[in-house]
Design a protein around this motif. Structure first.
Motif, short mmCIF file in Angstrom:
data_model
loop_
_atom_site.label_atom_id
_atom_site.label_comp_id
_atom_site.label_asym_id
_atom_site.label_seq_id
_atom_site.Cartn_x
_atom_site.Cartn_y
_atom_site.Cartn_z
N SER A 1 -1.98 8.93 -5.00
CA SER A 1 -2.86 7.46 -4.81
C SER A 1 -4.01 7.92 -5.49
CB SER A 1 -2.97 7.18 -3.53
OG SER A 1 -1.77 6.81 -2.76
N SER A 2 -4.46 8.82 -5.29
CA SER A 2 -6.17 8.99 -5.61
C SER A 2 -6.35 9.81 -7.01
CB SER A 2 -7.01 9.46 -4.49
OG SER A 2 -6.30 10.63 -3.89
N GLY B 1 0.75 -1.33 0.08
CA GLY B 1 -0.01 0.09 -0.03
C GLY B 1 0.91 1.15 -0.03
N ALA B 2 0.25 2.36 -0.45
CA ALA B 2 0.84 3.58 -0.30
C ALA B 2 1.62 4.03 1.11
CB ALA B 2 -0.03 4.99 -0.67
N SER B 3 0.69 3.50 2.34
CA SER B 3 1.34 3.69 3.44
C SER B 3 2.76 3.12 3.92
CB SER B 3 0.13 3.00 4.54
OG SER B 3 -0.94 3.81 4.09
N LYS C 1 -7.60 3.27 -5.59
CA LYS C 1 -8.34 4.36 -5.71
C LYS C 1 -8.71 4.43 -7.24
CE LYS C 1 -7.85 5.10 -1.52
NZ LYS C 1 -6.50 5.96 -0.88
N GLY D 1 -1.46 3.93 -3.99
CA GLY D 1 -2.07 3.03 -4.01
C GLY D 1 -2.87 2.85 -5.03
C1 LIG Z 1 -5.87 5.75 0.42
C2 LIG Z 1 -4.63 6.81 0.44
C3 LIG Z 1 -3.54 6.39 0.88
C4 LIG Z 1 -3.23 4.95 1.67
O1 LIG Z 1 -3.40 3.87 0.96
P1 LIG Z 1 -3.07 2.44 1.30
O2 LIG Z 1 -2.92 1.73 0.12
O3 LIG Z 1 -4.28 2.16 1.97
O4 LIG Z 1 -1.75 2.35 2.19
C5 LIG Z 1 -2.37 7.10 1.15
N1 LIG Z 1 -2.37 8.25 0.46
C6 LIG Z 1 -3.48 8.64 -0.30
C7 LIG Z 1 -3.51 10.09 -1.06
C8 LIG Z 1 -4.80 7.59 -0.22
O5 LIG Z 1 -5.87 8.25 -0.98
#
Ligand SMILES: *Cc1c(COP(=O)(O)O)cnc(C)c1O
Length: 355
Positions: free
Chosen positions: A166-167, A72-74, A188, A185
């Motif tokens: 991510s989004s 994940g992005a985290s 999204k 991630g």
């Molecule tokens: C959802 C999101 C994350 C976290 O993503 P994970 O894949 O759940 O770790 C980080 N940054 C943004 C901008 C997000 O929308």
């Protein structure tokens, strides 16, 4: 009843990508894609295809690698400072996900938060800040999924620029050359949960590393091994490839941007003219095209649950705001049909008329 998918993530995907994924689960060269080796020729073609499609879609220069990772992005929130924060890193505090990066960076060195929009509940993008020239890198979160703000300008930075997209990745053309690294991630805007995309400049990747790095946190290893140092998220990468094929067939990120503008303009116009609702981000420049946050005006504020009930009756899924901010949020990612936007707008009109 037809449902309209306004989920923030995991989120709406094109029917084409879902159908192709179903087919591949049932039959991918005589076996299920769920049960093949990631070291098979067939999967090599998927991985190479996904990297190539991302490069074409975003016009990624040759001196960049595209990597697909788990975690994940985290996970990137700590892997980035682990690799590249030697003394000091700069961050822009635009909300929950930006803070996610800031928190982890503090484990490894000094963090200079150049500006913050916390004073107004993160309802705007800070302007007029100075990026310190002695920072190892500057990290921003382009689209603030929870608060509904977005940075769409590929800015100039005196130090390597790192962006969490991510989004909003693939929702507009991006000048990748302005960034040392882009990550996101995929759940999204272009795949189911389980895969993270990293687009990284080779020179930055190789030269900015500042401490010994464990194998799985080492971008150089993943780049060299074509994202297959260990078992990659096979199925999400396949769906990502199919979503990217869909985007290309529809006209690429220019067309995705056109649609994002059309969708978001319609919804924001509706909210601006609503008797009972208002958009939480006032400046149109700062408003996210992907995650449209709105609230009931003060005199109607105790009717939130009632509106959610109506939304449910109308088949609108996922319009409740993030639990940390409340209110409402309509996520309008690439694959969301205009028909769904129209259903939301009709619901808001009917609600207004009844109040
Ligand atoms: C959802 C999101 C994350 C976290 O993503 P994970 O894949 O759940 O770790 C980080 N940054 C943004 C901008 C997000 O929308």
């Amino acid at each position: 009843m037809k449902k309209h998918n306004f989920n923030a993530g995991p989120a709406v995907l094109p029917e084409y990508a879902i159908n192709e994924t179903v087919k591949a689960i049932q039959d991918f060269g005589g076996l299920s894609i769920l049960s093949i080796s990631h070291r098979s020729k067939d999967f090599d073609a998927v991985m190479d295809g996904a990297v190539a499609a991302a490069k074409r879609l975003l016009d990624i220069p040759d001196d960049y690698h595209v990597i697909f990772l788990g975690g994940g992005a985290s996970t990137q929130f700590y892997v980035i400072p682990y690799n590249y924060l030697n003394k000091k890193a700069a961050y822009l505090d635009t909300g929950t996900w930006a803070l996610g990066g800031i928190k982890e960076a503090k484990l490894y060195g000094e963090v200079d938060v150049v500006a913050s929009s916390k004073d107004k509940n993160y309802s705007y993008i800070p302007k007029n800040y100075t990026i310190p020239t002695d920072a190892d890198y500057f990290e921003i979160c382009c689209n603030n999924t929870i608060e509904g703000t977005e940075i769409r300008k590929d800015m100039d930075s005196p130090v390597p620029l790192i962006a969490d997209m991510s989004s909003d990745i693939f929702s507009r053309p991006v000048d990748v050359s302005k960034y040392a690294m882009i990550f996101g991630g995929a759940q999204k805007n272009f795949a189911p949960a389980g895969v993270t995309i990293v687009i990284i400049n080779d020179k930055f990747m190789n030269e900015a590393v500042c401490r010994p790095v464990p194998t799985m946190a080492d971008y150089r290893v993943h780049a060299k091994k074509n994202s297959m140092n260990n078992t990659p998220p096979v199925l999400p990468i396949f769906t990502a490839l199919k979503t990217m094929e869909w985007m290309e067939a529809e006209g690429g990120v220019k067309e995705m941007e056109k649609r994002a503008i059309a969708r978001s303009t319609k919804v924001y116009d509706c909210l601006e003219n609503s008797k009972t609702f208002y958009p939480t981000v006032a400046d149109p420049e700062d408003r996210s095209r992907m995650n449209i946050c709105f609230r009931l005006k003060e005199e109607y504020a105790d009717l939130e649950a009632d509106f959610l009930e109506l939304a449910k009756e109308r088949g609108l899924v996922g319009v409740k705001g993030h639990r940390s901010v409340g209110g409402f949020r309509a996520s309008c990612y690439n694959a969301l049909p205009m028909e769904s936007v129209d259903a939301l707008i009709a619901t808001i009109h009917d609600w207004d008329a009844a109040h």
